[in-house]
Motif scaffolding. Structure first.
Motif: not given
Lengths: 114, 114
Positions: A89, A36, A1-4, A102, A104-106
């Motif tokens: 993040f 963050y 899942d790469q939504q962000v 939330l 989060f990205g990687a």
């Protein structure tokens, strides 16, 4: 899942210069975005947020820009300081009934060197 | 500044054992969350809790997981029968009365399942 997505795992910047961290998202239902900062062995610490009705939000040295058409946001840190060295993040929140789930990205590891 | 506190900071357990992770959210907050971060991976949403019930949970949050607010100050995450893949840093978070405000995260509990 790469939504962000945060496509840059790391960034190195000289003290006093601008740091630009980028984030892309795919879900058009996201309407609230946050950055963050995280130090090792600590929890994420809130930096700055932006609602989808705005395209810029500024807080001291930190500015977040939102380009909804491109589904892109960025965090600018000016001037960068060694204490800014941390993992940053990007997070997004879908329109919901009043709470923040939330996504989060990687993360991007920022190193600010003297 | 008020903070979210989590105990213990590290928890080592044997596979199949039950663990309870404890959190004290910020006192006037009404929304409570658990997130986790497996080493090298993204911070992932597990569950949100409001008004003494789960408001949303992710697919990770299966029947082995449960949350409880046993009194006016504590918020717990229980894993009934731990698996190796439950090893992660677990973060508790809370947010204010508006719900869509920034999340404050605790420093996390590092859970190691052997």
């Amino acid at each position: 899942d790469q939504q962000v997505k945060q496509n840059s795992p790391s960034l190195s910047v000289q003290e006093g210069r601008i740091s630009i961290l980028n984030c892309d998202y795919t879900n058009s239902m996201f309407d609230y975005f946050l950055w963050y900062k995280k130090y090792p062995a600590e929890g994420p610490t809130f930096l700055i947020s932006i609602s989808s009705i705005k395209d810029k939000n500024e807080d001291g040295r930190f500015t977040v820009f939102l380009n909804k058409s491109a589904k892109h946001l960025s965090l600018h840190i000016v001037p960068s300081q060694p204490g800014d060295s941390a993992v940053y993040f990007c997070a997004a929140s879908p329109i919901s009934g009043g709470y923040n789930k939330l996504i989060f990205g990687a993360g991007t590891r920022l190193a600010v060197h003297p | 500044e008020p903070e979210v506190t989590q105990t213990p900071s590290h928890q080592v357990t044997q596979m199949g054992q039950e663990v309870i992770l404890r959190c004290v959210p910020i006192s006037n907050h009404l929304y409570f969350y658990w997130y986790r971060q497996i080493l090298g991976q993204k911070v992932e949403f597990l569950v949100s809790f409001y008004n003494n019930e789960i408001s949303e949970k992710s697919e990770i949050f299966d029947d082995q997981f449960s949350v409880e607010r046993p009194d006016g100050s504590n918020f717990t995450l229980k894993i009934r029968s731990t698996k190796l893949e439950d090893s992660a840093m677990y973060f508790c978070a809370s947010s204010g009365p508006g719900g869509r405000e920034k999340l404050f995260f605790g420093s996390g509990t590092q859970l190691s399942v052997l």
